[in-house]
Design a protein around this motif. Structure first.
Motif, short mmCIF file in Angstrom:
data_model
loop_
_atom_site.label_atom_id
_atom_site.label_comp_id
_atom_site.label_asym_id
_atom_site.label_seq_id
_atom_site.Cartn_x
_atom_site.Cartn_y
_atom_site.Cartn_z
N SER A 125 94.88 -24.05 54.58
CA SER A 125 94.74 -23.87 56.02
C SER A 125 94.00 -25.04 56.67
N GLY A 126 93.54 -26.00 55.85
CA GLY A 126 92.81 -27.15 56.37
C GLY A 126 93.71 -28.35 56.60
N PHE A 127 93.07 -29.45 56.92
CA PHE A 127 93.79 -30.69 57.18
C PHE A 127 93.24 -31.78 56.27
N GLY A 128 94.01 -32.82 56.08
CA GLY A 128 93.54 -33.96 55.30
C GLY A 128 94.31 -34.13 54.01
N THR A 129 93.81 -35.01 53.16
CA THR A 129 94.53 -35.38 51.94
C THR A 129 94.47 -34.28 50.87
N LEU A 130 93.36 -33.56 50.78
CA LEU A 130 93.25 -32.51 49.77
C LEU A 130 94.28 -31.40 49.99
N PRO A 131 94.36 -30.83 51.20
CA PRO A 131 95.41 -29.81 51.43
C PRO A 131 96.82 -30.36 51.26
N PRO A 185 93.84 -35.52 40.93
CA PRO A 185 92.88 -36.43 41.55
C PRO A 185 91.44 -35.90 41.43
N GLN A 186 90.48 -36.80 41.48
CA GLN A 186 89.07 -36.45 41.39
C GLN A 186 88.67 -35.43 42.45
N ALA A 187 89.16 -35.59 43.68
CA ALA A 187 88.80 -34.67 44.77
C ALA A 187 89.27 -33.25 44.48
N VAL A 188 90.43 -33.12 43.88
CA VAL A 188 90.96 -31.80 43.53
C VAL A 188 90.13 -31.20 42.40
N ALA A 189 89.76 -32.02 41.43
CA ALA A 189 88.91 -31.55 40.33
C ALA A 189 87.57 -31.05 40.87
N LYS A 190 86.99 -31.77 41.81
CA LYS A 190 85.72 -31.33 42.40
C LYS A 190 85.88 -30.00 43.13
N ILE A 237 97.50 -30.59 47.45
CA ILE A 237 97.64 -29.26 46.87
C ILE A 237 98.92 -28.58 47.36
N SER A 238 99.24 -28.74 48.62
CA SER A 238 100.47 -28.16 49.17
C SER A 238 101.70 -28.72 48.47
N SER A 239 101.68 -30.01 48.17
CA SER A 239 102.81 -30.66 47.50
C SER A 239 102.83 -30.43 46.00
N ASN A 240 101.72 -29.93 45.45
CA ASN A 240 101.59 -29.78 43.99
C ASN A 240 101.00 -28.42 43.62
N GLN A 241 101.48 -27.36 44.24
CA GLN A 241 100.90 -26.04 44.04
C GLN A 241 100.98 -25.56 42.59
N ARG A 261 85.97 -22.36 41.49
CA ARG A 261 86.57 -21.51 40.45
C ARG A 261 85.71 -20.29 40.11
N ASP A 262 84.40 -20.45 40.06
CA ASP A 262 83.53 -19.32 39.71
C ASP A 262 83.24 -18.40 40.89
N GLU A 263 83.60 -18.84 42.09
CA GLU A 263 83.26 -18.09 43.30
C GLU A 263 84.41 -17.27 43.86
N VAL A 264 85.64 -17.79 43.74
CA VAL A 264 86.79 -17.14 44.36
C VAL A 264 87.96 -17.06 43.39
N MET A 265 88.96 -16.27 43.74
CA MET A 265 90.18 -16.18 42.95
C MET A 265 91.13 -17.31 43.35
N LEU A 266 92.11 -17.58 42.52
CA LEU A 266 93.07 -18.65 42.77
C LEU A 266 93.74 -18.51 44.13
N PHE A 267 94.20 -17.32 44.47
CA PHE A 267 94.85 -17.11 45.76
C PHE A 267 93.95 -17.53 46.91
N ASP A 268 92.68 -17.11 46.86
CA ASP A 268 91.74 -17.44 47.94
C ASP A 268 91.48 -18.94 48.00
N ALA A 269 91.41 -19.59 46.85
CA ALA A 269 91.19 -21.04 46.84
C ALA A 269 92.38 -21.76 47.46
N LEU A 270 93.60 -21.34 47.12
CA LEU A 270 94.79 -21.94 47.72
C LEU A 270 94.85 -21.66 49.22
N ASP A 271 94.59 -20.42 49.59
CA ASP A 271 94.64 -20.02 51.00
C ASP A 271 93.65 -20.83 51.83
#
Length: 135
Positions: free
Chosen positions: A105-111, A80-85, A114-118, A91-101
């Motif tokens: 830990s948030g709420f809403g459609t993006l988490p 989805p566009q929101a995930v791409a954004k 991502i949780s369902s499509n890790q 991507r240039d600021e954090v590592m994959l683990f930190d981005a997932l973490d």
């Protein structure tokens, strides 16, 4: 040693149509073992109908037989566009683990997505992606 491809490629399955023959400047001669030939950086190579024509980063083309292509390449994940954004912003600021973490830990459609499509998210992060078309 084992290696993997770092750069996504564009590829199109050759169908023998006039449009593709013109697009890739394919030569035709029925006396050849493979009647279609494409000019590659290594010289002229046969290309069969249903083979794939790959395009490299410098615009060069080469044929790949269908079986080898399917064993070697996978289509980039569609996200989805929101995930791409989110990927673009982090991507240039954090590592994959930190981005997932952070996002999980948030709420809403993006988490939720991502949780369902890790695995898909990780592939998109590492390999690149295509953005889902608006419905």
């Amino acid at each position: 040693m084992k290696f993997y491809r770092k750069q996504p490629i564009e590829a199109e399955q050759f169908d023998g149509s006039e449009e593709m023959i013109d697009k890739y400047h394919i030569a035709i001669d029925s006396s050849w073992v493979v009647p279609y030939r494409i000019n590659t950086i290594e010289g002229w190579r046969g290309v069969q109908v249903h083979a794939w024509i790959a395009t490299g980063v410098k615009g060069e083309h080469w044929p790949i037989i269908d079986d080898v292509f399917k064993q070697t390449y996978a289509e980039l994940p569609v996200i989805p566009q929101a995930v791409a954004k989110y990927i673009e912003m982090t991507r240039d600021e954090v590592m994959l683990f930190d981005a997932l973490d952070a996002v999980l830990s948030g709420f809403g459609t993006l988490p939720d997505w991502i949780s369902s499509n890790q695995d898909l998210f990780a592939r998109a992060w590492l390999d690149g992606y295509q953005v889902e078309e608006d419905k």
